[in-house]
Write an enzyme that holds these catalytic residues in place. Structure first.
Site, PDB file in Angstrom:
ATOM      1  N   TYR A  40       0.853  -1.191   0.000  1.00 27.05           N
ATOM      2  CA  TYR A  40       0.000   0.000   0.000  1.00 27.05           C
ATOM      3  C   TYR A  40       0.886   1.237   0.000  1.00 27.05           C
ATOM      4  O   TYR A  40       2.069   1.173   0.311  1.00 27.05           O
ATOM      5  CB  TYR A  40      -0.897  -0.017   1.258  1.00 27.05           C
ATOM      6  CG  TYR A  40      -2.166   0.780   1.117  1.00 27.05           C
ATOM      7  CD1 TYR A  40      -3.098   0.484   0.131  1.00 27.05           C
ATOM      8  CD2 TYR A  40      -2.438   1.845   1.971  1.00 27.05           C
ATOM      9  CE1 TYR A  40      -4.268   1.207   0.008  1.00 27.05           C
ATOM     10  CE2 TYR A  40      -3.612   2.572   1.860  1.00 27.05           C
ATOM     11  CZ  TYR A  40      -4.525   2.243   0.876  1.00 27.05           C
ATOM     12  OH  TYR A  40      -5.679   2.969   0.759  1.00 27.05           O
ATOM     13  N   ASN A 113     -15.565   3.617   3.439  1.00 30.12           N
ATOM     14  CA  ASN A 113     -16.391   3.291   2.267  1.00 30.12           C
ATOM     15  C   ASN A 113     -17.494   4.299   1.935  1.00 30.12           C
ATOM     16  O   ASN A 113     -17.584   4.750   0.793  1.00 30.12           O
ATOM     17  CB  ASN A 113     -16.975   1.880   2.391  1.00 30.12           C
ATOM     18  CG  ASN A 113     -15.892   0.808   2.371  1.00 30.12           C
ATOM     19  OD1 ASN A 113     -14.806   1.040   1.855  1.00 30.12           O
ATOM     20  ND2 ASN A 113     -16.155  -0.350   2.924  1.00 30.12           N
ATOM     21  N   SER A 140     -19.109  -4.685  -3.086  1.00 30.11           N
ATOM     22  CA  SER A 140     -18.110  -4.275  -2.091  1.00 30.11           C
ATOM     23  C   SER A 140     -18.746  -3.278  -1.134  1.00 30.11           C
ATOM     24  O   SER A 140     -19.862  -2.798  -1.359  1.00 30.11           O
ATOM     25  CB  SER A 140     -16.916  -3.623  -2.795  1.00 30.11           C
ATOM     26  OG  SER A 140     -17.351  -2.395  -3.390  1.00 30.11           O
ATOM     27  N   GLY A 141     -18.017  -2.942  -0.083  1.00 27.50           N
ATOM     28  CA  GLY A 141     -18.512  -1.945   0.873  1.00 27.50           C
ATOM     29  C   GLY A 141     -18.807  -0.621   0.188  1.00 27.50           C
ATOM     30  O   GLY A 141     -19.850  -0.006   0.408  1.00 27.50           O
ATOM     31  N   ARG A 164     -21.232 -15.934  -9.834  1.00 31.99           N
ATOM     32  CA  ARG A 164     -20.887 -16.747  -8.664  1.00 31.99           C
ATOM     33  C   ARG A 164     -22.006 -17.745  -8.410  1.00 31.99           C
ATOM     34  O   ARG A 164     -23.108 -17.590  -8.929  1.00 31.99           O
ATOM     35  CB  ARG A 164     -20.694 -15.840  -7.449  1.00 31.99           C
ATOM     36  CG  ARG A 164     -21.969 -15.096  -7.071  1.00 31.99           C
ATOM     37  CD  ARG A 164     -21.695 -13.954  -6.130  1.00 31.99           C
ATOM     38  NE  ARG A 164     -20.859 -12.945  -6.741  1.00 31.99           N
ATOM     39  CZ  ARG A 164     -19.965 -12.227  -6.062  1.00 31.99           C
ATOM     40  NH1 ARG A 164     -19.817 -12.398  -4.768  1.00 31.99           N
ATOM     41  NH2 ARG A 164     -19.238 -11.325  -6.672  1.00 31.99           N
ATOM     42  N   GLY A 232      -9.749   1.409  -7.029  1.00 31.56           N
ATOM     43  CA  GLY A 232      -9.191   0.136  -6.570  1.00 31.56           C
ATOM     44  C   GLY A 232      -8.811  -0.695  -7.772  1.00 31.56           C
ATOM     45  O   GLY A 232      -9.162  -0.355  -8.907  1.00 31.56           O
ATOM     46  N   GLY A 233      -8.084  -1.787  -7.531  1.00 31.93           N
ATOM     47  CA  GLY A 233      -7.635  -2.625  -8.644  1.00 31.93           C
ATOM     48  C   GLY A 233      -7.639  -4.094  -8.276  1.00 31.93           C
ATOM     49  O   GLY A 233      -6.613  -4.769  -8.319  1.00 31.93           O
ATOM     50  N   PHE A 256      -9.233   8.176  -7.556  1.00 29.81           N
ATOM     51  CA  PHE A 256      -9.669   8.706  -6.269  1.00 29.81           C
ATOM     52  C   PHE A 256      -9.091   7.876  -5.134  1.00 29.81           C
ATOM     53  O   PHE A 256      -9.107   6.644  -5.165  1.00 29.81           O
ATOM     54  CB  PHE A 256     -11.197   8.731  -6.149  1.00 29.81           C
ATOM     55  CG  PHE A 256     -11.643   9.338  -4.844  1.00 29.81           C
ATOM     56  CD1 PHE A 256     -11.635  10.719  -4.676  1.00 29.81           C
ATOM     57  CD2 PHE A 256     -12.009   8.533  -3.773  1.00 29.81           C
ATOM     58  CE1 PHE A 256     -11.991  11.285  -3.465  1.00 29.81           C
ATOM     59  CE2 PHE A 256     -12.361   9.097  -2.543  1.00 29.81           C
ATOM     60  CZ  PHE A 256     -12.358  10.478  -2.399  1.00 29.81           C
ATOM     61  N   TRP A 257      -8.605   8.573  -4.095  1.00 28.13           N
ATOM     62  CA  TRP A 257      -8.066   7.933  -2.896  1.00 28.13           C
ATOM     63  C   TRP A 257      -8.510   8.758  -1.702  1.00 28.13           C
ATOM     64  O   TRP A 257      -8.140   9.919  -1.574  1.00 28.13           O
ATOM     65  CB  TRP A 257      -6.535   7.878  -2.991  1.00 28.13           C
ATOM     66  CG  TRP A 257      -5.869   7.076  -1.916  1.00 28.13           C
ATOM     67  CD1 TRP A 257      -6.361   5.997  -1.258  1.00 28.13           C
ATOM     68  CD2 TRP A 257      -4.546   7.294  -1.392  1.00 28.13           C
ATOM     69  NE1 TRP A 257      -5.443   5.517  -0.354  1.00 28.13           N
ATOM     70  CE2 TRP A 257      -4.329   6.294  -0.411  1.00 28.13           C
ATOM     71  CE3 TRP A 257      -3.534   8.214  -1.645  1.00 28.13           C
ATOM     72  CZ2 TRP A 257      -3.140   6.202   0.308  1.00 28.13           C
ATOM     73  CZ3 TRP A 257      -2.350   8.126  -0.937  1.00 28.13           C
ATOM     74  CH2 TRP A 257      -2.156   7.123   0.030  1.00 28.13           C
TER      75      TRP A 257
END
Length: 321
Positions: A40, A113, A140-141, A164, A232-233, A256-257
């Site tokens: 990270y 989140n 995801s959250g 799934r 995210g990745g 974005f972060w």
């Protein structure tokens, strides 16, 4: 998980500007695991306490602390606080007060989140009721928060998930949160996608947490001059964009972060407060729930860490402290 030990530590002395906090609950997020693995952008000097998010109750404050009092609920103001502990002494500027009339799991999962979802829906495109957004990793959250915040603002969501075994159950859950469409990655390539756009406009905004093929397929459905925001990745694959998407449709690619946003707005308490107020209002009105959670006592942290790294996890592990 072998990197972790459960350890009893002495609680530090309470300085004049410090706050003694009894932690109540703290989630395990992907970024927490990435920080521990050393992959990270932020690394804590070791040994460190894990966890970047959670909620605690103030037990005692130093004599210079004016904004907080015993009984108040607090969440981390930034990253790297180390929330996976029962108690801690923290400088008062590292904490944000939150209302204690919201559910504890909502407070514990508020600072990462929902804030990420809120900013991405607000900061890149001016969306009006009736507009649409498309997102991958919709379970995801962040994805769950995007669905609910968008719904409360009258914005339609097209939600992409991986196929799934229990797909119908997941679709049902996301629809119950307010999703307009839930589709699989494969469906993105099919001609039937046209049917979706009979009832809603093509999206101006795409939110990408996966990368690779998923992003390329998503951006095909964007309006000209639309924006893809990557936060995210999960696929660990680069974002691939056909040249034509740039030339003929002038798409924008942004990132974005949340950690960076908080740094950039450290002096701008108003924008942070107004976002927190807006989110707490949604929570009180029942329009924003905590993500699907599994509550785990701290001593079972090993099982919680393992569960949080399993594929197709639709439940966030929350340590009860």
């Amino acid at each position: 998980a072998s990197l972790f030990r459960l350890k009893d530590l002495e609680v530090a002395e309470l300085g004049d500007s410090d706050v003694l906090v009894k932690m109540l609950a703290a989630p395990i997020n992907p970024a927490d695991i990435n920080m521990i693995q050393g992959t990270y952008a932020i690394l804590s000097p070791l040994p460190a306490v894990g966890g970047n998010e959670g909620v605690g109750e103030v037990l005692e404050v130093g004599r210079r602390v004016a904004a907080l009092k015993p009984g108040d609920w607090v969440i981390p103001a930034g990253t790297g606080l180390g929330t996976w502990r029962t108690q801690g002494v923290f400088p008062d500027e590292t904490l944000l007060k939150v209302p204690s009339d919201i559910p504890v799991l909502c407070a514990a999962t508020l600072s990462v989140n929902p804030c990420t979802a809120y900013r991405m829906l607000t900061d890149f495109e001016t969306l009006a009721p009736g507009d649409s957004v498309i997102q991958n990793a919709a379970n995801s959250g962040v994805g769950q928060a995007v669905i609910q915040i968008a719904k409360a603002s009258g914005i339609k969501t097209i939600n992409v998930v991986r196929d799934r075994p229990d797909l119908p159950k997941l679709v049902e859950r996301l629809m119950a949160l307010g999703a307009d469409h839930v589709i699989t990655e494969e469906m993105l390539r099919k001609p039937e996608m046209k049917d979706i756009f009979k009832s809603i406009p093509k999206p101006r905004l795409a939110l990408n947490c996966v990368g690779g093929k998923s992003t390329t397929e998503m951006l095909r459905h964007l309006q000209p001059k639309g924006t893809v925001v990557t936060y995210g990745g999960m696929a660990k694959q680069p974002v691939m964009v056909p040249v034509s998407a740039f030339i003929f449709r002038d798409l924008r690619l942004r990132g974005f972060w949340m950690t960076q946003w908080k740094k950039d707005h450290a002096q701008d308490q108003k924008s942070l407060a107004s976002m927190m107020d807006a989110l707490c209002q949604l929570i009180r009105r029942g329009q924003l729930a905590a993500p699907a959670c599994t509550e785990v006592p701290l001593q079972d942290y090993k099982a919680a860490l393992e569960a949080s790294m399993k594929p197709f996890t639709s439940s966030k592990q929350i340590l009860l402290l």
